[in-house]
Design an enzyme around this catalytic site. Structure first.
Site, short mmCIF file in Angstrom:
data_model
loop_
_atom_site.label_atom_id
_atom_site.label_comp_id
_atom_site.label_asym_id
_atom_site.label_seq_id
_atom_site.Cartn_x
_atom_site.Cartn_y
_atom_site.Cartn_z
N ASP A 1 -18.15 -40.41 -16.02
CA ASP A 1 -17.82 -40.08 -13.89
C ASP A 1 -19.00 -39.97 -13.19
OD1 ASP A 1 -15.27 -39.64 -14.87
OD2 ASP A 1 -15.30 -38.04 -14.63
N HIS B 1 -12.53 -46.01 -14.34
CA HIS B 1 -13.99 -46.31 -13.35
C HIS B 1 -13.46 -46.83 -12.02
CE1 HIS B 1 -17.02 -47.07 -16.50
NE2 HIS B 1 -16.00 -47.91 -17.68
P1 GDP Z 1 -17.60 -43.82 -14.16
O1 GDP Z 1 -16.25 -43.63 -15.27
O2 GDP Z 1 -18.47 -43.70 -14.86
O3 GDP Z 1 -17.78 -45.71 -13.45
O4 GDP Z 1 -17.62 -42.75 -12.24
P2 GDP Z 1 -16.23 -42.75 -11.48
O5 GDP Z 1 -15.36 -43.96 -11.44
O6 GDP Z 1 -15.01 -41.49 -12.62
O7 GDP Z 1 -16.55 -41.94 -11.12
C1 GDP Z 1 -17.57 -42.67 -9.48
C2 GDP Z 1 -16.79 -42.61 -8.32
O8 GDP Z 1 -17.98 -42.15 -7.31
C3 GDP Z 1 -16.00 -43.38 -7.92
O9 GDP Z 1 -15.57 -42.66 -7.61
C4 GDP Z 1 -17.11 -43.87 -7.09
O10 GDP Z 1 -16.95 -44.77 -6.07
C5 GDP Z 1 -17.56 -43.34 -6.69
N1 GDP Z 1 -19.74 -43.36 -6.42
C6 GDP Z 1 -20.02 -44.27 -7.21
N2 GDP Z 1 -21.76 -44.38 -7.01
C7 GDP Z 1 -21.24 -43.51 -5.31
C8 GDP Z 1 -22.80 -43.13 -4.23
O11 GDP Z 1 -23.56 -43.19 -4.46
N3 GDP Z 1 -22.02 -42.06 -3.67
C9 GDP Z 1 -20.87 -42.08 -3.24
N4 GDP Z 1 -20.03 -40.98 -2.69
N5 GDP Z 1 -19.49 -42.30 -4.19
C10 GDP Z 1 -20.27 -43.03 -5.43
#
Ligand code: GDP
Length: 424
Positions: A12, A40
């Site tokens: 995440d 994701h």
């Molecule tokens: P992954 O499994 O590593 O892809 O991560 P997730 O998708 O579960 O979690 C990342 C969350 O953070 C998602 O809701 C993204 O839209 C959000 N996100 C990613 N980068 C950023 C950022 O720089 N700022 C903010 N506020 N949210 C972000």
């Protein structure tokens, strides 16, 4: 060139967003491990999507999206996901599925549920997607590769053999209904028809693509600390989350992976059980959870509230090292703009001694965080596109963490959107 996008922490970290962003320059995006147990979240011009199986490059029409042999392939989940994005006006992506990928069988999901039920309070906090039973069977050599769906006779014979074994467990360990071979076989035939148009000798395809100098992205799931060898065993996932495994799970030479972009989140979050040294609780945690990510820190697959904590330099330094990091993408930094002061975990106290080396699980359980308090920047950094324009305390936070972890932070993500990225 082959690049990997992987996580340094417990998952995440925002890999989906970074992969989606880097996919603009990519020809091919490959999932090489894991299954539908994690998700994701991606925000782009088409809206907000939670992907579990499809690579995060499916939103561009110039890319080919590949499910590599290392993936736990749940065919109905894959097809629902394709349908979901196409129904929301995303052009039909070009998808290839490795003929050596193995299938998540309906009974893998049942076994996952039954085992969590049996373990009750001592469970691993599985997402019940069948991942652990799937990989157990793969390495016990009773799994099914996609290519086996196309030899009906051999498939039936093998299914009969496997079901005998499964039914002993179902009857005597779990006290649940037995499996029916004919029904299972019918399901397998449905899977075959669904997957047939996409089946490909992926390693041969990628070999050719590398020769033609195509840009290939390997997309990891979860993070270093969930790796079965190098993570917080046994509170880990069942396939390797490391970039090195990208070579195996995609079927390419290891020396072709030239860049390893490790995604590191500006604070910590984790799902499932296991030691989490910099964890915070109560109102402090609730506030960070509410403000975190894009619309709160809740599991993309399960909706479960994530456990929250301050940035952990010890875990992240280790997580980056074990990935073989060439570049760090530092994400969700914008979320911390509300804090007056930001604690950062700079060491672990284990048995009266302070260390910055990440210990094995037994010691980790007894580790206490050593915190350093950094000043906050008390402003919204979204919309900023140049490093120099970030508030001074924000740059200091980034530079402090870079020094602690010892790997270069070359990208800073200050919002969930595709273009909310600062290159350094
Ligand atoms: P992954 O499994 O590593 O892809 O991560 P997730 O998708 O579960 O979690 C990342 C969350 O953070 C998602 O809701 C993204 O839209 C959000 N996100 C990613 N980068 C950023 C950022 O720089 N700022 C903010 N506020 N949210 C972000």
């Amino acid at each position: 060139m082959v690049k990997a996008v992987v996580g340094a922490n417990w998952g995440d970290e925002g890999k989906g967003k970074i992969t989606d962003m880097l996919s603009k320059e990519a020809d091919i995006i490959v999932r090489f491990q894991g299954g539908a147990n994690a998700g994701h979240t991606i925000v782009n011009d088409y809206g907000k999507f939670a992907l579990h199986t499809l690579p995060s490059g499916v939103f561009y029409d110039h890319t080919t999206s590949i499910i590599g042999n290392g993936v736990a392939l749940n065919i109905p989940v894959l097809f629902n996901e394709i349908k979901e994005i196409v129904d929301r006006d995303v052009p039909m992506p070009k998808i290839l599925v490795s003929d050596r990928a193995q299938l998540v069988m309906p009974y893998h999901i049942l076994f996952d549920e039954y085992e969590e039920e049996r373990l009750a309070g001592k469970s691993f906090g599985s997402t019940k997607s069948g991942i652990a039973p799937f990989y157990s069977d793969k390495y016990a050599k009773i799994g099914f590769q996609v290519n086996e769906l196309f030899d009906k006779e051999a498939l039936k014979e093998k299914l009969e053999r496997v079901v005998v074994q499964k039914n002993v467990m179902l009857e005597h360990l779990y006290h649940k209904p037995a499996l029916n071979v004919d029904e299972l076989f019918e399901t397998m035939m449905e899977y075959r028809d669904m997957v047939a148009p996409y089946v490909c000798d992926v390693s041969a395809f990628l070999y050719q693509a590398i020769k033609e100098d195509k840009n290939i992205l390997l997309e990891g799931q979860l993070g270093s600390l969930k790796d079965p060898d190098h993570g917080i065993y046994p509170m880990v996932t069942s396939s390797s989350t490391l970039a090195a495994y990208g070579a195996i799970g995609a079927g390419i030479p290891p020396y072709e992976i030239k860049k390893i972009v490790t995604v590191v989140k500006a604070y910590s979050s984790a799902v499932g059980a296991g030691a989490f040294v910099s964890e915070i609780f109560g109102e402090e945690a609730d506030e960070l959870r509410r403000r975190g990510g894009d619309g709160g820190e809740y599991g993309a697959t399960t909706g479960r509230p994530r456990r929250m904590g301050w940035f952990d330099c010890v875990a992240s330094k280790y997580g980056c090292r074990i990935q073989g990091t060439t570049d760090v993408a530092f994400t969700v930094l914008d979320v911390l703009g509300y804090l007056d002061e930001i604690p950062v975990c700079v060491g672990y106290e284990v048995d009266g001694e302070v260390t910055t080396d990440f210990p094995t699980t037994g010691k980790l359980e007894n580790a206490k965080p050593v915190l350093k308090i950094l000043p906050g920047w008390k402003s919204d950094i979204r919309g900023i596109t140049k490093y120099e324009d970030l508030p001074e305390n924000c740059r200091k936070y980034i530079e402090f963490i870079e020094e602690q972890i010892g790997f270069p932070i070359t990208m800073i993500s200050n919002g969930p959107g595709r273009n909310e990225i600062i290159f350094r």
